[in-house]
Design a protein around this motif. Structure first.
Motif, PDB file in Angstrom:
ATOM      1  N   GLU A  66     -15.604   2.051 -15.771  1.00 35.58           N
ATOM      2  CA  GLU A  66     -16.486   3.223 -15.736  1.00 35.58           C
ATOM      3  C   GLU A  66     -17.749   2.952 -14.930  1.00 35.58           C
ATOM      4  N   SER A  67     -18.187   1.674 -14.931  1.00 33.60           N
ATOM      5  CA  SER A  67     -19.468   1.355 -14.306  1.00 33.60           C
ATOM      6  C   SER A  67     -19.361   1.062 -12.803  1.00 33.60           C
ATOM      7  N   CYS A  68     -18.155   0.813 -12.306  1.00 31.21           N
ATOM      8  CA  CYS A  68     -18.002   0.421 -10.894  1.00 31.21           C
ATOM      9  C   CYS A  68     -18.114   1.641  -9.974  1.00 31.21           C
ATOM     10  N   THR A  69     -18.973   1.514  -8.948  1.00 30.10           N
ATOM     11  CA  THR A  69     -19.199   2.608  -8.002  1.00 30.10           C
ATOM     12  C   THR A  69     -18.221   2.547  -6.833  1.00 30.10           C
ATOM     13  N   GLY A  70     -17.933   1.355  -6.379  1.00 34.82           N
ATOM     14  CA  GLY A  70     -17.050   1.212  -5.225  1.00 34.82           C
ATOM     15  C   GLY A  70     -16.707  -0.241  -4.972  1.00 34.82           C
ATOM     16  N   ILE A  71     -15.789  -0.438  -4.033  1.00 35.52           N
ATOM     17  CA  ILE A  71     -15.253  -1.775  -3.761  1.00 35.52           C
ATOM     18  C   ILE A  71     -15.432  -2.117  -2.284  1.00 35.52           C
ATOM     19  N   VAL A  72     -15.889  -3.346  -2.038  1.00 35.84           N
ATOM     20  CA  VAL A  72     -15.870  -3.922  -0.688  1.00 35.84           C
ATOM     21  C   VAL A  72     -14.721  -4.927  -0.687  1.00 35.84           C
ATOM     22  N   LEU A  73     -13.748  -4.706   0.186  1.00 32.07           N
ATOM     23  CA  LEU A  73     -12.521  -5.523   0.147  1.00 32.07           C
ATOM     24  C   LEU A  73     -12.240  -6.168   1.494  1.00 32.07           C
ATOM     25  N   ASN A  74     -12.117  -7.494   1.466  1.00 29.46           N
ATOM     26  CA  ASN A  74     -11.545  -8.212   2.611  1.00 29.46           C
ATOM     27  C   ASN A  74     -10.260  -8.854   2.100  1.00 29.46           C
ATOM     28  N   ALA A  84       1.639  -3.304  -1.191  1.00 30.33           N
ATOM     29  CA  ALA A  84       1.199  -3.283  -2.599  1.00 30.33           C
ATOM     30  C   ALA A  84      -0.313  -3.081  -2.697  1.00 30.33           C
ATOM     31  N   ILE A  85      -1.073  -3.739  -1.840  1.00 29.84           N
ATOM     32  CA  ILE A  85      -2.535  -3.576  -1.890  1.00 29.84           C
ATOM     33  C   ILE A  85      -2.920  -2.188  -1.354  1.00 29.84           C
ATOM     34  N   ALA A  86      -2.217  -1.706  -0.331  1.00 29.60           N
ATOM     35  CA  ALA A  86      -2.474  -0.333   0.161  1.00 29.60           C
ATOM     36  C   ALA A  86      -2.216   0.668  -0.957  1.00 29.60           C
ATOM     37  N   ASP A  87      -1.118   0.476  -1.703  1.00 31.71           N
ATOM     38  CA  ASP A  87      -0.798   1.382  -2.816  1.00 31.71           C
ATOM     39  C   ASP A  87      -1.864   1.312  -3.902  1.00 31.71           C
ATOM     40  N   ALA A  88      -2.384   0.103  -4.162  1.00 29.03           N
ATOM     41  CA  ALA A  88      -3.429  -0.051  -5.191  1.00 29.03           C
ATOM     42  C   ALA A  88      -4.681   0.732  -4.794  1.00 29.03           C
ATOM     43  N   LYS A  90      -4.765   3.361  -2.919  1.00 23.98           N
ATOM     44  CA  LYS A  90      -4.449   4.801  -3.061  1.00 23.98           C
ATOM     45  C   LYS A  90      -4.418   5.218  -4.524  1.00 23.98           C
ATOM     46  N   SER A  91      -4.174   4.254  -5.426  1.00 21.49           N
ATOM     47  CA  SER A  91      -4.001   4.567  -6.855  1.00 21.49           C
ATOM     48  C   SER A  91      -5.311   4.803  -7.586  1.00 21.49           C
ATOM     49  N   ILE A  92      -6.432   4.456  -6.951  1.00 23.05           N
ATOM     50  CA  ILE A  92      -7.719   4.614  -7.634  1.00 23.05           C
ATOM     51  C   ILE A  92      -8.550   5.670  -6.907  1.00 23.05           C
ATOM     52  N   SER A  93      -9.537   6.192  -7.622  1.00 23.62           N
ATOM     53  CA  SER A  93     -10.353   7.242  -6.988  1.00 23.62           C
ATOM     54  C   SER A  93     -11.673   6.700  -6.446  1.00 23.62           C
ATOM     55  N   LYS A  94     -11.969   5.420  -6.710  1.00 25.43           N
ATOM     56  CA  LYS A  94     -13.223   4.828  -6.202  1.00 25.43           C
ATOM     57  C   LYS A  94     -13.102   4.533  -4.708  1.00 25.43           C
ATOM     58  N   PRO A  95     -14.218   4.684  -3.969  1.00 22.88           N
ATOM     59  CA  PRO A  95     -14.164   4.366  -2.541  1.00 22.88           C
ATOM     60  C   PRO A  95     -14.015   2.863  -2.285  1.00 22.88           C
ATOM     61  N   THR A 113      -2.849  -4.724  13.337  1.00 22.96           N
ATOM     62  CA  THR A 113      -2.521  -3.656  12.393  1.00 22.96           C
ATOM     63  C   THR A 113      -3.096  -3.997  11.024  1.00 22.96           C
ATOM     64  N   ASP A 114      -3.885  -3.077  10.494  1.00 22.32           N
ATOM     65  CA  ASP A 114      -4.400  -3.217   9.129  1.00 22.32           C
ATOM     66  C   ASP A 114      -3.711  -2.139   8.290  1.00 22.32           C
ATOM     67  N   LEU A 115      -2.788  -2.575   7.427  1.00 20.78           N
ATOM     68  CA  LEU A 115      -1.993  -1.626   6.637  1.00 20.78           C
ATOM     69  C   LEU A 115      -2.834  -0.912   5.582  1.00 20.78           C
ATOM     70  N   LEU A 116      -4.040  -1.405   5.325  1.00 18.74           N
ATOM     71  CA  LEU A 116      -4.885  -0.846   4.273  1.00 18.74           C
ATOM     72  C   LEU A 116      -5.827   0.234   4.824  1.00 18.74           C
ATOM     73  N   ALA A 117      -6.036   0.222   6.130  1.00 18.62           N
ATOM     74  CA  ALA A 117      -7.119   1.023   6.724  1.00 18.62           C
ATOM     75  C   ALA A 117      -6.968   2.517   6.443  1.00 18.62           C
ATOM     76  N   GLY A 118      -5.736   3.014   6.461  1.00 22.21           N
ATOM     77  CA  GLY A 118      -5.522   4.447   6.241  1.00 22.21           C
ATOM     78  C   GLY A 118      -5.820   4.883   4.819  1.00 22.21           C
ATOM     79  N   SER A 119      -5.851   3.935   3.891  1.00 25.08           N
ATOM     80  CA  SER A 119      -6.097   4.260   2.480  1.00 25.08           C
ATOM     81  C   SER A 119      -7.558   4.068   2.096  1.00 25.08           C
ATOM     82  N   ALA A 120      -8.334   3.462   2.970  1.00 29.47           N
ATOM     83  CA  ALA A 120      -9.720   3.115   2.634  1.00 29.47           C
ATOM     84  C   ALA A 120     -10.677   4.189   3.156  1.00 29.47           C
ATOM     85  N   LYS A 121     -11.918   4.121   2.667  1.00 36.42           N
ATOM     86  CA  LYS A 121     -12.964   5.024   3.169  1.00 36.42           C
ATOM     87  C   LYS A 121     -13.295   4.685   4.619  1.00 36.42           C
TER      88      LYS A 121
END
Ligand code: DQA
Length: 141
Positions: A66-74, A84-88, A90-95, A113-121
């Motif tokens: 509840e307290s987390c505002t967003g994620i910085v992911l490398n 699997a990480i791209a799906d994860a 997409k599975s959450i509503s936090k940026p 190619t970054d497979l995660l980029a399309g799912s991220a902010k």
């Protein structure tokens, strides 16, 4: 208080000694001390794992917190391989803002190619450890 989670993937625990010409010579722990000092109004959590499923678990946990505002992911090399990480993401509503320390587009073709980029902010690539600070600021905007 605003809470941001930083999640680092495989081999980023070796920053400081790992290929310094590419990733610099500062440890992530040292960088984090400075970052936390510059953003005293932000609670900055940090986790690193070399294991793909653990990164999925960390993203889910931050997404459910509840307290987390967003994620910085490398996600490091998993950025180029992990549905699997791209799906994860997409599975959450936090940026989620992605960071690559190096410019992945000026390196080997398998990193382009970054497979995660399309799912991220958004994504920051090639600006060194400073990219984490820019990603944090993007989440605070
Ligand atoms: C990286 C780039 C990836 O290609 C590589 O596998 C990493 C780090 C970066 O931060 O520049 O481990 O994500």
């Amino acid at each position: 208080m605003v809470q941001i989670e930083i999640i680092n993937g495989p081999n980023l625990n070796l920053l400081g000694t790992r290929e310094p010409a590419v990733y610099g010579d500062q440890t992530f722990e040292d960088f984090l001390v400075g970052l936390r000092a510059r953003y005293t109004g932000v609670e900055i959590g940090y986790n690193q794992s070399n294991v793909e499923g653990e990164i999925v678990n960390m993203i889910q946990a931050a997404g459910q917190s509840e307290s987390c505002t967003g994620i910085v992911l490398n996600a490091a090399a998993y950025s180029h391989t992990s549905i699997a990480i791209a799906d994860a993401i997409k599975s959450i509503s936090k940026p989620v803002v992605l960071v690559h320390i190096s410019n992945i587009y000026s390196r080997e073709v398998e990193r382009h190619t970054d497979l995660l980029a399309g799912s991220a902010k958004g994504m920051i690539s090639g600006l060194g450890l400073g990219g984490y600070e820019l990603a944090l600021r993007a989440l605070l905007m």
